[in-house]
Design an enzyme around this catalytic site. Structure first.
Site, PDB file in Angstrom:
ATOM      1  N   LYS A  87      43.287  22.417 -17.350  1.00  0.00           N
ATOM      2  CA  LYS A  87      41.971  22.167 -17.949  1.00  0.00           C
ATOM      3  C   LYS A  87      41.729  20.666 -18.030  1.00  0.00           C
ATOM      4  O   LYS A  87      42.538  19.914 -18.583  1.00  0.00           O
ATOM      5  CB  LYS A  87      41.956  22.717 -19.376  1.00  0.00           C
ATOM      6  CG  LYS A  87      41.290  24.075 -19.516  1.00  0.00           C
ATOM      7  CD  LYS A  87      41.406  24.541 -20.934  1.00  0.00           C
ATOM      8  CE  LYS A  87      40.147  25.200 -21.411  1.00  0.00           C
ATOM      9  NZ  LYS A  87      40.277  25.706 -22.786  1.00  0.00           N
TER      10      LYS A  87
HETATM   11  O1  G3P Z   1      38.938  27.159 -25.231  1.00  0.00           O
HETATM   12  C1  G3P Z   1      37.866  26.374 -25.586  1.00  0.00           C
HETATM   13  C2  G3P Z   1      36.813  27.003 -26.458  1.00  0.00           C
HETATM   14  O2  G3P Z   1      36.764  28.364 -26.293  1.00  0.00           O
HETATM   15  C3  G3P Z   1      36.852  26.529 -27.875  1.00  0.00           C
HETATM   16  O3  G3P Z   1      36.081  27.302 -28.750  1.00  0.00           O
HETATM   17  O4  G3P Z   1      35.493  27.992 -31.043  1.00  0.00           O
HETATM   18  O5  G3P Z   1      36.710  25.807 -30.691  1.00  0.00           O
HETATM   19  O6  G3P Z   1      34.323  26.062 -30.025  1.00  0.00           O
HETATM   20  P1  G3P Z   1      35.625  26.763 -30.203  1.00  0.00           P
END
Ligand code: G3P
Length: 222
Positions: A87
């Protein structure tokens, strides 16, 4: 459409695998930190444990912010296991790093994507996945799922092969909408995966089936 679990927690991955529901896993530095992973060596140990539970793409994020640091980490991370996808964030340094490492055949998940233009640049740099962050756009009063829909539309229109991976998923409606607009993958937390299985009418129906069955069994008892 494929489902990935968005976590670095082994027990959560075990539960999702038992449901037969997931095709891969995504992690990031915040999710890793939640599991007390704070260096590449312990990140690697956790990822290798995940590879024993699931045979599918596992996204591992670089923790450097500069191109050279990202490239060095990506080369190291990509060697951990053939299923690892690296990533890389949607920054200028990140796009340079993506271009350099995809040339070496390393699979990239372009993360922290918040616009169609960033997605176009990731595709140009050879990313296998682009991850628009739906929930974080919604948090800003913007329409995160519209960004997913726009990326899907542009990629289809131009025959771009990069897969659209809807991320930052907060609730079951995000999953349904991502499926409807044509996202290739949704990565979601275990909580949302369990919510997908639940419906109040299923619970009511189950209770009625059990009650009717038990009362018939009572009537037929000698
Ligand atoms: O993996 C990255 C993403 O899904 C993060 O989500 O909930 O931290 O905005 P969030």
């Amino acid at each position: 459409m494929k489902l990935f679990l968005d976590t670095a927690n082994i027990q959560e991955i075990r539960e999702a695998v038992a449901l037969g529901a997931i095709n891969g896993v995504t992690t990031n530095p915040s999710l890793a930190a939640k599991e007390n992973i704070g260096d590449l060596e312990s990140y690697k140990t956790a990822i290798l444990s995940i590879t024993k539970l699931i045979n599918g793409p596992i996204s591992v994020e670089v923790t450097a912010a500069d191109t050279m640091g990202m490239v060095q980490q990506a080369e190291e991370i990509a060697n951990w296991h053939p299923n690892v996808v690296v990533k890389i964030p949607s920054t200028v340094d990140g796009f340079r790093a993506m271009a350099a490492i995809t040339r070496q055949g390393i699979a990239v998940n372009q993360t922290l994507c918040f616009s169609v233009n960033q997605a176009i640049l990731g595709a140009q740099a050879g990313a296998r996945y682009v991850s628009p962050f739906v929930g974080r756009l919604d948090d800003e009063g913007l329409d995160g799922m519209q960004v997913v829909a726009d990326i899907v539309e542009v990629f289809h229109k131009h025959g771009i092969k990069t897969q659209v991976l809807a991320a930052s998923i907060r609730h079951p409606l995000h999953v349904t909408t991502a499926a409807k607009v044509g996202a290739d993958v949704v990565t979601l937390p275990l909580k949302v995966l369990i919510q997908m299985a639940q419906h109040s009418l299923t619970d009511v129906g189950m209770a009625r089936f059990m009650k009717d069955w038990q009362s018939a069994a009572g009537r037929n008892r000698p």
